[in-house]
Design an enzyme around this catalytic site. Structure first.
Site, PDB file in Angstrom:
ATOM      1  N   THR A  12       0.850  -1.191   0.000  1.00 55.24           N
ATOM      2  CA  THR A  12       0.000   0.000   0.000  1.00 55.24           C
ATOM      3  C   THR A  12       0.888   1.244   0.000  1.00 55.24           C
ATOM      4  O   THR A  12       2.010   1.228   0.501  1.00 55.24           O
ATOM      5  CB  THR A  12      -0.936   0.022   1.211  1.00 55.24           C
ATOM      6  OG1 THR A  12      -0.177   0.110   2.422  1.00 55.24           O
ATOM      7  CG2 THR A  12      -1.805  -1.236   1.255  1.00 55.24           C
ATOM      8  N   GLY A  13       0.365   2.317  -0.577  1.00 51.89           N
ATOM      9  CA  GLY A  13       1.196   3.506  -0.733  1.00 51.89           C
ATOM     10  C   GLY A  13       2.386   3.220  -1.621  1.00 51.89           C
ATOM     11  O   GLY A  13       3.501   3.677  -1.364  1.00 51.89           O
ATOM     12  N   GLY A  14       2.149   2.466  -2.692  1.00 52.49           N
ATOM     13  CA  GLY A  14       3.248   1.947  -3.502  1.00 52.49           C
ATOM     14  C   GLY A  14       3.680   2.824  -4.659  1.00 52.49           C
ATOM     15  O   GLY A  14       4.493   2.398  -5.472  1.00 52.49           O
ATOM     16  N   GLY A  17       8.231   6.935  -2.821  1.00 55.72           N
ATOM     17  CA  GLY A  17       8.937   6.795  -1.557  1.00 55.72           C
ATOM     18  C   GLY A  17       9.237   5.366  -1.159  1.00 55.72           C
ATOM     19  O   GLY A  17       9.640   4.530  -1.978  1.00 55.72           O
ATOM     20  N   ILE A  18       9.043   5.078   0.124  1.00 57.05           N
ATOM     21  CA  ILE A  18       9.341   3.760   0.666  1.00 57.05           C
ATOM     22  C   ILE A  18       8.492   2.683  -0.001  1.00 57.05           C
ATOM     23  O   ILE A  18       8.974   1.590  -0.308  1.00 57.05           O
ATOM     24  CB  ILE A  18       9.142   3.755   2.191  1.00 57.05           C
ATOM     25  CG1 ILE A  18      10.213   4.609   2.875  1.00 57.05           C
ATOM     26  CG2 ILE A  18       9.159   2.327   2.748  1.00 57.05           C
ATOM     27  CD1 ILE A  18       9.965   4.854   4.347  1.00 57.05           C
ATOM     28  N   GLY A  19       7.221   2.969  -0.236  1.00 55.88           N
ATOM     29  CA  GLY A  19       6.345   1.981  -0.862  1.00 55.88           C
ATOM     30  C   GLY A  19       6.805   1.595  -2.252  1.00 55.88           C
ATOM     31  O   GLY A  19       6.824   0.422  -2.612  1.00 55.88           O
ATOM     32  N   SER A 138       7.225   3.727  12.881  1.00 55.53           N
ATOM     33  CA  SER A 138       8.095   4.894  12.745  1.00 55.53           C
ATOM     34  C   SER A 138       8.845   5.124  14.041  1.00 55.53           C
ATOM     35  O   SER A 138       8.332   4.841  15.136  1.00 55.53           O
ATOM     36  CB  SER A 138       7.273   6.147  12.420  1.00 55.53           C
ATOM     37  OG  SER A 138       8.070   7.317  12.471  1.00 55.53           O
ATOM     38  N   TYR A 151       0.540  11.805  14.730  1.00 59.87           N
ATOM     39  CA  TYR A 151       1.303  10.850  13.929  1.00 59.87           C
ATOM     40  C   TYR A 151       2.014   9.837  14.828  1.00 59.87           C
ATOM     41  O   TYR A 151       1.957   8.627  14.577  1.00 59.87           O
ATOM     42  CB  TYR A 151       2.316  11.605  13.070  1.00 59.87           C
ATOM     43  CG  TYR A 151       3.148  10.721  12.184  1.00 59.87           C
ATOM     44  CD1 TYR A 151       2.612  10.157  11.025  1.00 59.87           C
ATOM     45  CD2 TYR A 151       4.483  10.457  12.479  1.00 59.87           C
ATOM     46  CE1 TYR A 151       3.373   9.345  10.196  1.00 59.87           C
ATOM     47  CE2 TYR A 151       5.254   9.650  11.658  1.00 59.87           C
ATOM     48  CZ  TYR A 151       4.695   9.091  10.517  1.00 59.87           C
ATOM     49  OH  TYR A 151       5.457   8.287   9.711  1.00 59.87           O
TER      50      TYR A 151
END
Length: 249
Positions: A12-14, A17-19, A138, A151
Site C-alpha cells: 500500500t502507498g506503492g 517513496g518507501i512503498g 516509525s 502521527y
C-alpha cells in the site's frame, strides 16, 4: 531466482517513496506485486518502471473499505493467494496539542490506524500459510516531537498491532513484524513541510541520525525484503529499526 519467486505481494502507498522502493525490491526478488495508492499517475509510472509482468496497479485509498475490497478482488482473481503484505500507506498532520482539529484526528487515525487495520484484516482470507505481514511504524512513536502527537500516537498503535497480530496469526504460520524507519529522504517530506522548507528540514533530519545522513527508500526496502523472505523465519512480532542509529545510540 530471487527469494520471493512465485510469490504474490501487496504494497500500500506503492506509488512513491518507501512503498515504491519496496515494490521494486519485492518484484526484483521474484514476487508479483499489487500496488495501491491514491495517485493513479504515480501508480502507472511505478508499473511501467517495474514491468507489467511483475506489477499490477489498483488505485485506491486504504481509508475506504470499498477500495480495499477492489484491491483484494484483483489479488483473488490472480488465483495464487497472498504471501506478503506491506502495510505502508500513511499520512501525517503537523499540529501541536491545542491546535489539533477533529479533521486532523480523523485524517491521521483514519489512514494510519483504521486503514492499516483493514488492510490486514481484509487480506486474511487470501493469506497463504507461511505468509509475511509487515507494518510500517516509525521512530516517531518513541519520541515526543511537539507537533507530531497524532502521527506518533498512530504509529505507536501500528507497533502494537504487530505484536497482537503476530500472536493471533502464529497458528497459521503467518509472521507479523513492523519496521520503524527514521529520517528517510522521500517526497513526503516536501509534501508535509512545503517546497520552501524541504531543504532545511532535510538538513536538520540528517543530523538526527547517528550515521550522519538521511536514509534512502531503498535501504528500508531491503529491510522489508528481509522480513518478507524465509531469511527472517524466526523473527516474529519484532520492530526492525531502519534509522541510522537515531533511536539506538
Amino acid at each position: 531466482m530471487g527469494q520471493l519467486e512465485g510469490k504474490t505481494a501487496v504494497v500500500t502507498g506503492g506509488g512513491t517513496g518507501i512503498g515504491l522502493a519496496a515494490a521494486v525490491r519485492l518484484a526484483a526478488e521474484g514476487a508479483h506485486v499489487f500496488i495501491t495508492g491514491r495517485r493513479e499517475a504515480e501508480l502507472d509510472a511505478a508499473v511501467a518502471a517495474i514491468g507489467p509482468a511483475r506489477a499490477t496497479a489498483v488505485p485506491g485509498d486504504i481509508a475506504n473499505p470499498a477500495d480495499l475490497d477492489r484491491l483484494y478482488d484483483a489479488v483473488r482473481a490472480r488465483g495464487r493467494g497472498l504471501d506478503v503484505v506491506f502495510a505502508n500507506a500513511a499520512t501525517a498532520s503537523l499540529a501541536a496539542l491545542g491546535q489539533i482539529t477533529e479533521e486532523d484526528y480523523d485524517l491521521v487515525f483514519g489512514v494510519n490506524v483504521r486503514g492499516t487495520l483493514f488492510t490486514v484484516q481484509k487480506a486474511l482470507p487470501l493469506l497463504n500459510r507461511g505468509a509475511s505481514v509487515i507494518l510500517n511504524a516509525s521512530t516517531a512513536a518513541d519520541k515526543g516531537t511537539e507537533a507530531f502527537s497524532l502521527y506518533a500516537a498512530s504509529k505507536a498503535a501500528v507497533r502494537s498491532f504487530a505484536r497482537t497480530w503476530a500472536n493471533t496469526l502464529k497458528d497459521r504460520d503467518i509472521r507479523v513484524n513492523a519496521i520503524s524507519p527514521g529520517p528517510i529522504d522521500t517526497p513526503g517530506i516536501t509534501a508535509l513541510f512545503g517546497e520552501e522548507n524541504a531543504t532545511d528540514v532535510k538538513a536538520h533530519l540528517a543530523t538526527t541520525a547517528t550515521i550522519g545522513r538521511m536514509g534512502r527508500p531503498e535501504e528500508v526496502a531491503a529491510a522489508v525484503a528481509f522480513l518478507a523472505s524465509a531469511d527472517s523465519s524466526f523473527v516474529l512480532g519484532a520492530n526492525l529499526y531502519v534509522d541510522g542509529g537515531e533511536n539506538q545510540i
